[in-house]
Design an enzyme around this catalytic site. Structure first.
Site, PDB file in Angstrom:
ATOM      1  CB  SER A 101      -0.963  -0.043   1.190  1.00 37.94           C
ATOM      2  OG  SER A 101      -1.915   0.994   1.117  1.00 37.94           O
ATOM      3  CG  ASP A 240      -2.494   4.193  -1.309  1.00 36.06           C
ATOM      4  OD1 ASP A 240      -3.237   3.962  -2.285  1.00 36.06           O
ATOM      5  OD2 ASP A 240      -2.515   3.491  -0.281  1.00 36.06           O
ATOM      6  CG  ASP A 242      -2.845  -0.385  -2.314  1.00 37.04           C
ATOM      7  OD1 ASP A 242      -2.873   0.790  -1.887  1.00 37.04           O
ATOM      8  OD2 ASP A 242      -3.426  -1.321  -1.731  1.00 37.04           O
ATOM      9  CG  ASP A 244      -5.965   0.964  -0.386  1.00 41.25           C
ATOM     10  OD1 ASP A 244      -5.058   1.824  -0.376  1.00 41.25           O
ATOM     11  OD2 ASP A 244      -5.999  -0.002   0.404  1.00 41.25           O
TER      12      ASP A 244
END
Length: 444
Positions: A101, A240, A242, A244
């Site tokens: 992430s 960010d 990834d 999400d």
């Protein structure tokens, strides 16, 4: 319920090359997950990853383990929310994301989604951990799994995202700066906004495997703020690594965080007469959001920190809007998990529909001064149980009274102690946070 050994609040995460993020562990994890998931239904899983250089190594190990358990795999570079969405459309038994992430490139992790595109239930995670205690075996040769590439994964997800934006609106009158954190959305987010008509300027869209989240993206919006001002853009959006999380920036360079985004979306739904229930925040949610929602007559509850706990509260109350101030924004009428692009699109729909600027929309909520200090520790023991730390916290709480809050907690994803102090006076809040942080440092 038994305590989980490997799974944290957001899957399994750590430093690449050290337990548990090693090829050996991930291979065994893939095998164990394959064994458990194959008992649930179809023997088919979806795998996505972000742009970290270690993702290729871990993907190969994961695929080998899943194949040994007899599972078919569909793979491609895609953001976390795309995995959640495509897992459902592919009728797969699970979706697996290789990502850490918002963490730096030298970290990585594995997290799972159910066939419904939600985080795996605790019982399934525990079953996977139990399976890992067994010796690895291989199905018969004729039953081995195989990996297939999804060539149009990005295109499918782009169309899904665009479909969450009202068809009567477009973005043709707006100049937008898009920061993709050199992460998984770099080839997706700019195209979503361009295809909806916006003039798009990009930063953080040149991944090289080691620059993900490096001074760009939702965890560091300084570059985005500077670019918005330089380009005289209407607003900016930062995702960010990834995809999400989302943070936005208004035309004056002011940061608009997850709390404010949820407030804007909820207020717009109320304006349209389409708000269902209330809003879920977390223990970290700014008091200003609670006050602003109360003034609108919108119910509000807090969950523990972590998007999985926000989701639990949403399901408990049968509500649709939840958020963390860090930028996880969950809109259950659109998708089953936090989605930075989709959340950003709903704010843009509010901008277009209300004919207001992002600054005007976010100004409806006054943020209380809030300071967050992160103290790194070795992960051994619990500094929060120290008498000195407890005394420092109680002393600050007594000074704040009913006009502020103090929250101390261990991070669920990194070896950090987080100290949050919130109140009416910014200088005092900063002073109190440093006092508690020093007590934590002295007892780490």
């Amino acid at each position: 319920m038994a305590e989980r050994k490997f799974f944290g609040t957001d899957g399994i995460r750590g430093l690449v090359g050290e337990g548990p993020i090693t090829p050996e562990f991930v291979l065994k994890l893939g095998w164990a997950a394959g064994r458990v998931l194959s008992q649930q239904g179809t023997k088919k899983v979806l795998i996505g990853k972000d742009t970290r250089i270690s993702g290729y190594m871990l993907e190969s190990a994961l695929e080998a383990g899943l194949a040994a358990a007899g599972l078919q795999q569909f793979t491609g570079p895609m953001p976390t929310p795309a995995v959640a969405y495509l897992t459902r459309t592919f009728r797969a038994e699970a979706g697996i994301v290789i990502s850490a992430s918002h963490n730096p490139y030298y970290d990585n992790g594995i997290k799972f989604f159910s066939s419904e595109g939600t985080k795996l239930p605790d019982a399934i995670e525990l079953a996977i951990e139990a399976e890992m205690e067994k010796p690895l075996t291989c199905v018969e040769s004729a039953m081995l799994g195989k990996a297939y590439r999804i060539n149009d994964a990005a295109g499918r997800y782009i169309e899904f995202c665009k479909g969450t934006f009202p068809s009567q609106y477009d973005l043709s009158e707006y100049k937008i700066v898009v920061d993709c954190a050199h992460g998984a959305t770099y080839h997706i987010a700019p195209n979503v906004f361009r295809e909806l008509g916006a003039e798009v300027i990009t930063i953080g869209c040149e991944p090289n495997g080691i620059n993900i989240n490096d001074q760009v993206g939702a965890t560091d919006v300084r570059a985005l703020q500077a670019k918005v001002l330089e380009e005289k853009a209407d607003f900016g959006i930062a995702l960010d690594g990834d995809g999400d999380r989302v943070i936005m920036v208004d035309n004056e360079g002011n940061k608009v965080d997850g709390d404010q985004i949820a407030y804007i979306v909820a207020r717009d739904a109320l304006r349209r007469g389409e708000l269902k229930g209330g809003v879920v925040g977390t223990l970290m949610t700014n008091l200003g959001m609670e006050v602003a929602l109360k003034n609108l007559g919108i119910p509000f509850v807090r969950s523990k920190v972590g998007d999985r706990y926000v989701m639990e509260e949403l399901q408990k109350h049968n509500w649709l809007i939840g958020a963390e101030n860090s930028g996880h924004v969950i809109l259950l009428d659109k998708i089953t998990t936090g989605d930075g692009i989709v959340a950003g699109l709903q704010v843009m729909a509010s901008i277009v529909g209300s004919k207001m600027t992002l600054k005007e929309l976010s100004d409806g909520m006054t943020l209380f001064p809030q300071v967050l200090e992160n103290i790194r520790f070795k992960g051994e023991g619990n500094p929060l149980e120290s008498d000195a730390v407890i005394a420092a916290q109680k002393a600050v709480e007594a000074k704040l009274g009913d006009t502020g809050r103090v929250l101390l907690r261990k991070s669920g994803t990194e070896p950090l102690i987080r100290v949050m102090v919130e109140g009416e006076n910014a200088d005092l809040v900063q002073q109190y946070a440093l006092e508690i942080a020093q007590a934590v440092k002295d007892n780490c």
